[in-house]
Write a protein that holds these residues in place. Sequence first.
Motif, PDB file in Angstrom:
ATOM      1  N   ALA A   1       0.827  -1.202   0.000  1.00 45.08           N
ATOM      2  CA  ALA A   1       0.000   0.000   0.000  1.00 45.08           C
ATOM      3  C   ALA A   1       0.862   1.254   0.000  1.00 45.08           C
ATOM      4  CB  ALA A   1      -0.942   0.004   1.204  1.00 45.08           C
ATOM      5  N   THR A   2       1.956   1.237   0.761  1.00 47.09           N
ATOM      6  CA  THR A   2       2.861   2.387   0.808  1.00 47.09           C
ATOM      7  C   THR A   2       3.526   2.601  -0.540  1.00 47.09           C
ATOM      8  OG1 THR A   2       3.275   1.991   3.152  1.00 47.09           O
ATOM      9  CG2 THR A   2       4.865   3.372   1.985  1.00 47.09           C
TER      10      THR A   2
ATOM     11  N   THR B   1       2.894   5.970  -2.902  1.00 50.87           N
ATOM     12  CA  THR B   1       3.966   6.896  -3.248  1.00 50.87           C
ATOM     13  C   THR B   1       4.319   6.862  -4.725  1.00 50.87           C
ATOM     14  OG1 THR B   1       5.626   5.257  -2.626  1.00 50.87           O
ATOM     15  CG2 THR B   1       4.996   6.868  -0.946  1.00 50.87           C
ATOM     16  N   SER B   2       3.925   5.818  -5.450  1.00 52.99           N
ATOM     17  CA  SER B   2       4.270   5.745  -6.867  1.00 52.99           C
ATOM     18  C   SER B   2       3.180   6.342  -7.756  1.00 52.99           C
ATOM     19  CB  SER B   2       4.532   4.291  -7.275  1.00 52.99           C
ATOM     20  OG  SER B   2       3.349   3.532  -7.161  1.00 52.99           O
ATOM     21  N   SER B   3       1.999   6.540  -7.224  1.00 52.20           N
ATOM     22  CA  SER B   3       0.897   7.093  -7.997  1.00 52.20           C
ATOM     23  C   SER B   3       1.006   8.611  -8.073  1.00 52.20           C
ATOM     24  CB  SER B   3      -0.427   6.702  -7.331  1.00 52.20           C
ATOM     25  OG  SER B   3      -1.503   7.344  -7.972  1.00 52.20           O
ATOM     26  N   HIS B   4       0.492   9.193  -9.154  1.00 54.96           N
ATOM     27  CA  HIS B   4       0.459  10.640  -9.287  1.00 54.96           C
ATOM     28  C   HIS B   4      -0.774  11.216  -8.612  1.00 54.96           C
ATOM     29  CE1 HIS B   4       3.924  10.732 -11.868  1.00 54.96           C
ATOM     30  NE2 HIS B   4       3.385   9.816 -12.644  1.00 54.96           N
ATOM     31  N   ASN B   5      -1.704  10.383  -8.211  1.00 56.54           N
ATOM     32  CA  ASN B   5      -2.939  10.819  -7.572  1.00 56.54           C
ATOM     33  C   ASN B   5      -2.884  10.568  -6.075  1.00 56.54           C
ATOM     34  OD1 ASN B   5      -3.919  11.287 -10.173  1.00 56.54           O
ATOM     35  ND2 ASN B   5      -4.946   9.316 -10.281  1.00 56.54           N
ATOM     36  N   ASP B   6      -3.589  11.397  -5.333  1.00 53.77           N
ATOM     37  CA  ASP B   6      -3.780  11.156  -3.903  1.00 53.77           C
ATOM     38  C   ASP B   6      -4.685   9.930  -3.799  1.00 53.77           C
ATOM     39  OD1 ASP B   6      -5.133  11.141  -1.366  1.00 53.77           O
ATOM     40  OD2 ASP B   6      -4.561  13.229  -1.080  1.00 53.77           O
ATOM     41  N   VAL B   7      -4.194   8.858  -3.203  1.00 55.61           N
ATOM     42  CA  VAL B   7      -4.960   7.609  -3.178  1.00 55.61           C
ATOM     43  C   VAL B   7      -6.240   7.733  -2.370  1.00 55.61           C
ATOM     44  CG1 VAL B   7      -3.012   6.093  -3.690  1.00 55.61           C
ATOM     45  CG2 VAL B   7      -3.546   6.626  -1.313  1.00 55.61           C
ATOM     46  N   THR B   8      -6.257   8.604  -1.368  1.00 55.88           N
ATOM     47  CA  THR B   8      -7.493   8.761  -0.595  1.00 55.88           C
ATOM     48  C   THR B   8      -8.550   9.491  -1.422  1.00 55.88           C
ATOM     49  OG1 THR B   8      -6.645  10.763   0.492  1.00 55.88           O
ATOM     50  CG2 THR B   8      -6.353   8.674   1.645  1.00 55.88           C
TER      51      THR B   8
ATOM     52  N   ARG C   1     -15.393  19.335 -14.168  1.00 54.14           N
ATOM     53  CA  ARG C   1     -14.622  18.112 -14.401  1.00 54.14           C
ATOM     54  C   ARG C   1     -13.157  18.508 -14.436  1.00 54.14           C
ATOM     55  NH1 ARG C   1     -14.930  13.051 -17.876  1.00 54.14           N
ATOM     56  NH2 ARG C   1     -13.019  12.983 -19.085  1.00 54.14           N
ATOM     57  N   GLY C   2     -12.331  17.786 -13.698  1.00 52.53           N
ATOM     58  CA  GLY C   2     -10.913  18.101 -13.673  1.00 52.53           C
ATOM     59  C   GLY C   2     -10.064  16.850 -13.628  1.00 52.53           C
ATOM     60  N   LYS C   3      -8.794  17.010 -13.970  1.00 56.10           N
ATOM     61  CA  LYS C   3      -7.853  15.895 -13.900  1.00 56.10           C
ATOM     62  C   LYS C   3      -7.534  15.626 -12.437  1.00 56.10           C
ATOM     63  CE  LYS C   3      -4.545  15.392 -16.729  1.00 56.10           C
ATOM     64  NZ  LYS C   3      -3.339  15.539 -17.566  1.00 56.10           N
ATOM     65  N   LEU C   4      -7.676  14.404 -12.029  1.00 54.58           N
ATOM     66  CA  LEU C   4      -7.385  14.020 -10.649  1.00 54.58           C
ATOM     67  C   LEU C   4      -5.929  14.330 -10.304  1.00 54.58           C
ATOM     68  CD1 LEU C   4      -8.750  12.769  -8.180  1.00 54.58           C
ATOM     69  CD2 LEU C   4      -8.069  10.541  -9.028  1.00 54.58           C
ATOM     70  N   SER C   5      -5.043  14.160 -11.263  1.00 53.66           N
ATOM     71  CA  SER C   5      -3.618  14.404 -11.018  1.00 53.66           C
ATOM     72  C   SER C   5      -3.300  15.893 -10.841  1.00 53.66           C
ATOM     73  CB  SER C   5      -2.774  13.826 -12.155  1.00 53.66           C
ATOM     74  OG  SER C   5      -3.089  14.466 -13.377  1.00 53.66           O
ATOM     75  N   ALA C   6      -4.221  16.781 -11.198  1.00 53.50           N
ATOM     76  CA  ALA C   6      -4.008  18.224 -11.058  1.00 53.50           C
ATOM     77  C   ALA C   6      -4.448  18.756  -9.693  1.00 53.50           C
ATOM     78  CB  ALA C   6      -4.743  18.971 -12.165  1.00 53.50           C
ATOM     79  N   VAL C   7      -5.083  17.917  -8.898  1.00 51.91           N
ATOM     80  CA  VAL C   7      -5.554  18.344  -7.578  1.00 51.91           C
ATOM     81  C   VAL C   7      -4.380  18.358  -6.613  1.00 51.91           C
ATOM     82  CG1 VAL C   7      -7.100  17.794  -5.660  1.00 51.91           C
ATOM     83  CG2 VAL C   7      -7.882  17.455  -8.020  1.00 51.91           C
TER      84      VAL C   7
END
Length: 133
Positions: A7-8, A12-19, A117-123
């Motif tokens: 999970a860690t 940390t490898s994703s560009h999105n906030d997992v929560t 609508r927005g890109k999740l990675s831009a948040v």
Amino acid sequence: MSEVNEATTEATSSHNDVTLEALVRVANIGLSIGVTLSVGGALVSGILASGKEYMESVADLFEGVNEQGEHLASIYRRFAEGVYSEAIPDDANIEFIHLKDATIYHGTTDFNISLWRGKLSAVDGFSFGTLKK
């Protein structure tokens, strides 16, 4: 590798906030909850909407306007039925977040919009609840 380590590594490898991504996944199956997002120096506040609800709402905006509006409405309805017709698999990439009853706050100005609508990675960050003046 233990579940915690997996999970860690994933977080940390994703560009999105997992929560936040988890909230979007739940929104895609029916959760409606207020959120406020920090996006590029602006705040965007509204109610999480599923991708299907967003596409259907956009189609409703175009429907009955004119011939071109009817064509656009049919395109968005096809998106709603094709792309968002079934539950999104757990391993699928989530790329977009959708809000309804949204307000964009930028500096001292706010803009009320029905859909966003927005890109999740831009948040950059988020909080629960919507902003009220």
